[in-house]
Write an enzyme that holds these catalytic residues in place. Structure first.
Site, mmCIF file in Angstrom:
data_model
loop_
_atom_site.group_PDB
_atom_site.id
_atom_site.type_symbol
_atom_site.label_atom_id
_atom_site.label_comp_id
_atom_site.label_asym_id
_atom_site.label_seq_id
_atom_site.Cartn_x
_atom_site.Cartn_y
_atom_site.Cartn_z
ATOM 1 N N GLY A 131 0.826 -1.202 0.000
ATOM 2 C CA GLY A 131 0.000 0.000 0.000
ATOM 3 C C GLY A 131 0.862 1.255 0.000
ATOM 4 N N CYS A 132 0.262 2.381 -0.369
ATOM 5 C CA CYS A 132 1.026 3.625 -0.501
ATOM 6 C C CYS A 132 1.486 4.157 0.856
ATOM 7 C CB CYS A 132 0.213 4.660 -1.265
ATOM 8 S SG CYS A 132 -1.449 4.955 -0.630
ATOM 9 N N PHE A 133 0.568 4.316 1.807
ATOM 10 C CA PHE A 133 0.970 4.735 3.156
ATOM 11 C C PHE A 133 1.953 3.722 3.739
ATOM 12 C CE2 PHE A 133 -2.868 7.559 4.180
ATOM 13 C CZ PHE A 133 -2.098 8.684 4.369
ATOM 14 N N ALA A 134 1.656 2.433 3.543
ATOM 15 C CA ALA A 134 2.505 1.386 4.108
ATOM 16 C C ALA A 134 3.927 1.490 3.585
ATOM 17 C CB ALA A 134 1.927 0.014 3.794
ATOM 18 N N CYS A 136 5.564 4.176 2.404
ATOM 19 C CA CYS A 136 6.235 5.362 2.931
ATOM 20 C C CYS A 136 6.629 5.183 4.399
ATOM 21 C CB CYS A 136 5.315 6.571 2.765
ATOM 22 S SG CYS A 136 6.134 8.165 3.032
#
Length: 322
Positions: A131-134, A136
């Site tokens: 995932g994107c947040f994950a 980063c």
């Protein structure tokens, strides 16, 4: 030449993936599936691709003509699609949804974070793209986990652009609502937390701290900026050396000696990380483009690894200062 099929082709992530694929020297897009847009030119939806592709969306699924499928579905649809379609076993899959990100004996999907799983990715048939947040947040925390300094609660604040919510307008993504605005959503219970914790435990089997994650909606289109607060007595020079060593072989993740700005990574597949310390408080900041390193770019990075290509093939994108 890698023959590629894209499923769920009308959304932002698929659009970014197509932008990368049309310039990839070792890949060819054979079909782009979309039931809602079938028959339309790709450029009728992804207008930035005018002059780059003559393809049209299709509602057909010629699995026998491809080597790799990218799943760009909404979350929860990938499992259903696999169970209801006969995909040849020789066809590799990269799923950009969250359906297979958590390890399970029920499937053979490898978690596609190259910074810690490149060897496994290179041998895999099925990849669960992070995932994107994950992406980063875990890239900001993994070196600290390896140092075993994540002993107390870790406070994470992260701000994402509106493209992270997808192409379909909602009350929280309309320009008139998002512009000049900021808001919190899903504090402490965001769906990316389990995969972050899974990766931290992979590098530190004793990790059991809480991740107090507060996600924010920002008033910009793309990018994620995160700040992680860790309490530790470890010296800053030791920490910086550990971060640089952890990512010394990483192709797209870099420790930098200056404070970050989001524009340094937007429109690239990079993650930049910076550390600074005040007394016993360590602040780790990280930034990525949510549609690239947080989605389509990392998917192409995984494709390159799966097919034995240079990890950077098709991904040498440059940030703009403006």
């Amino acid at each position: 030449m890698i023959k590629v099929g894209i499923l769920g082709g009308a959304g932002y992530t698929a659009g970014e993936l197509l932008r990368l694929m049309v310039n990839h020297k070792e890949a060819e897009v054979v079909f782009v599936h979309s039931e809602s847009s079938a028959g339309k030119l790709i450029t009728d939806v992804h207008e930035g691709l005018y002059g780059d592709t003559p393809l049209r969306f299709t509602d057909e699924k010629p699995f026998d003509k491809v080597d790799l499928l990218f799943f760009c579905f909404g979350h929860g649809k990938s499992k259903e699609f696999i169970s209801s379609n006969n995909i040849p076993s020789k066809v590799k899959i990269i799923d950009l949804a969250q359906d297979f990100r958590l390890s399970s004996k029920d499937n053979d999907f490898v978690y596609g974070l190259p910074e810690i799983n490149s060897k496994e990715i290179s041998k895999a048939t099925h990849i669960a793209n992070p995932g994107c947040f994950a992406t980063c947040i875990q890239l900001a925390l993994l070196p600290a986990a390896k140092m075993q300094i994540l002993k107390g609660d870790v406070v994470v604040n992260a701000l994402t652009g509106s493209s992270g919510a997808g192409q379909k307008p909602t009350p929280t993504t309309h320009f008139s609502w998002r512009n000049g605005n900021i808001s919190i959503y899903k504090p402490f219970v965001h769906q990316h937390l389990p995969e972050i914790i899974q990766s931290l435990k992979q590098v530190d089997s004793e990790f059991n701290a809480e991740i107090d994650f507060i996600p924010y909606r920002g008033d910009f289109s793309r990018g994620i900026f995160s700040s992680c607060l860790i309490k530790t007595k470890e010296e800053i020079d030791t920490i910086i050396d550990a971060y640089k060593d952890f990512y010394k072989n990483a192709k797209f993740t870099h420790y930098v000696d200056f404070p970050l700005d989001l524009k340094q990574v937007v429109n690239t597949n990079k993650c930049l990380i910076h550390c600074e310390k005040f007394k016993d408080k360590l602040l780790v900041t990280s930034a990525i483009d949510n549609l690239l390193k947080g989605a389509a770019g990392q998917a192409v990075e995984n494709m390159n690894l799966m097919f034995g290509l240079d990890e950077k093939e098709g991904l040498m994108l440059k940030a703009s200062a403006f």
